[in-house]
Design a protein around this motif. Structure first.
Motif, mmCIF file in Angstrom:
data_model
loop_
_atom_site.group_PDB
_atom_site.id
_atom_site.type_symbol
_atom_site.label_atom_id
_atom_site.label_comp_id
_atom_site.label_asym_id
_atom_site.label_seq_id
_atom_site.Cartn_x
_atom_site.Cartn_y
_atom_site.Cartn_z
ATOM 1 N N GLU A 48 41.646 37.220 81.839
ATOM 2 C CA GLU A 48 41.861 37.685 80.467
ATOM 3 C C GLU A 48 43.102 38.570 80.384
ATOM 4 N N GLU A 49 43.239 39.470 81.339
ATOM 5 C CA GLU A 49 44.398 40.372 81.326
ATOM 6 C C GLU A 49 45.677 39.617 81.677
ATOM 7 N N ARG A 50 45.581 38.617 82.519
ATOM 8 C CA ARG A 50 46.767 37.805 82.835
ATOM 9 C C ARG A 50 47.328 37.166 81.570
ATOM 10 N N ILE A 51 46.459 36.658 80.730
ATOM 11 C CA ILE A 51 46.897 36.027 79.480
ATOM 12 C C ILE A 51 47.507 37.068 78.543
ATOM 13 N N SER B 21 46.156 44.270 90.043
ATOM 14 C CA SER B 21 46.086 45.353 89.058
ATOM 15 C C SER B 21 45.972 44.830 87.633
ATOM 16 N N LEU B 22 45.786 43.530 87.494
ATOM 17 C CA LEU B 22 45.663 42.937 86.156
ATOM 18 C C LEU B 22 44.197 42.977 85.717
ATOM 19 N N PHE B 23 43.782 44.106 85.180
ATOM 20 C CA PHE B 23 42.423 44.240 84.648
ATOM 21 C C PHE B 23 42.376 45.460 83.733
ATOM 22 N N ILE C 46 34.566 39.441 87.859
ATOM 23 C CA ILE C 46 35.809 40.182 88.067
ATOM 24 C C ILE C 46 37.006 39.265 87.864
ATOM 25 N N GLN C 47 36.926 38.057 88.415
ATOM 26 C CA GLN C 47 38.035 37.113 88.262
ATOM 27 C C GLN C 47 38.262 36.768 86.798
ATOM 28 N N ALA C 48 37.182 36.654 86.033
ATOM 29 C CA ALA C 48 37.303 36.351 84.606
ATOM 30 C C ALA C 48 38.024 37.483 83.871
ATOM 31 N N GLN C 49 37.726 38.725 84.234
ATOM 32 C CA GLN C 49 38.425 39.850 83.614
ATOM 33 C C GLN C 49 39.912 39.835 83.958
#
Length: 216
Positions: A76-79, A155-157, A70-73
């Motif tokens: 990715e969205e943060r970037i 909410s960044l996902f 989940i943290q990895a997803q």
């Protein structure tokens, strides 16, 4: 004041929880006792919902490997979000936007499947299921603050990707990754204000009377 009002101390506690609630990003590890977590989820379950549809579903993430996925997803969205922000991308990347690996508990709050079957209160406003889930999250947030626990809404996902990772059925949709647990201290102001990212607007700018844009 009416005969149905709480006592002075009880009212003060309610308003204090509302005022001091913060979207937390910094956690100090630890644990949340099972009975406390159950109490917080029960508070969420007491939220109002249109048509009494109770669209909220909470998935507790107890698997550390799944938490890492989940943290990895989120990363990715943060970037991607930073890239979309253009000239503010560097400032955004300096912000701490989640505490998934540091908090005691991770919950994913989701909307139920088969929501289209519920039309009571949703025929012209189908998004009322989302509003109902948001009320449940707010209940959980305020109860957590009253218990001395911090909570952060991430909410960044990408919703379809997270739904697939968690084995959600068609139609169900994740709305929030909730980080929950002990914190060293609560922010004195919203973190985005403290970091200079944004400023909160005063209430009198957001209240109109009779017509849009007409202030009382």
């Amino acid at each position: 004041m009416t005969d149905q009002a709480f006592s002075d101390d009880e009212r003060a506690a309610v308003y204090r929880a509302i005022t001091e609630r913060r979207d937390m990003r910094h956690f100090s590890g630890g644990t949340v006792a099972p009975e406390l977590l159950a109490r917080l989820l029960e508070a969420a379950h007491h939220a109002p919902s249109v048509g009494l549809m109770q669209p909220w579903r909470f998935i507790r993430i107890s698997d550390r490997q799944l938490r890492g996925g989940i943290q990895a997803q989120v990363e990715e969205e943060r970037i991607r979000t930073a890239q979309a922000l253009g000239e503010r991308s560097d400032d955004f990347m300096r912000l701490k936007v989640e505490g998934i690996n540091d908090c005691a508990e991770v919950l994913v709050a989701a909307l139920m499947d088969d929501r289209e079957k519920h039309i009571f209160g949703r025929r012209t406003l189908p998004e009322m299921d989302l509003a109902s889930l948001s009320c449940a999250i707010q209940n959980l947030w305020l109860a957590a603050r009253a218990e001395g626990l911090g909570m952060g809404w991430v909410s960044l996902f990408d919703p379809p990707a997270l739904a697939e990772l968690l084995g959600m059925p068609p139609g169900a949709k994740p709305l929030a990754i909730l980080c929950l647990g002990p914190v060293a201290e609560f922010y004195p102001q919203p973190m985005l204000v403290m970091e200079g990212w944004a400023q909160a607007r005063p209430l009198n700018e957001l209240v109109y009377e009779n017509r849009w844009g007409v202030h009382p």
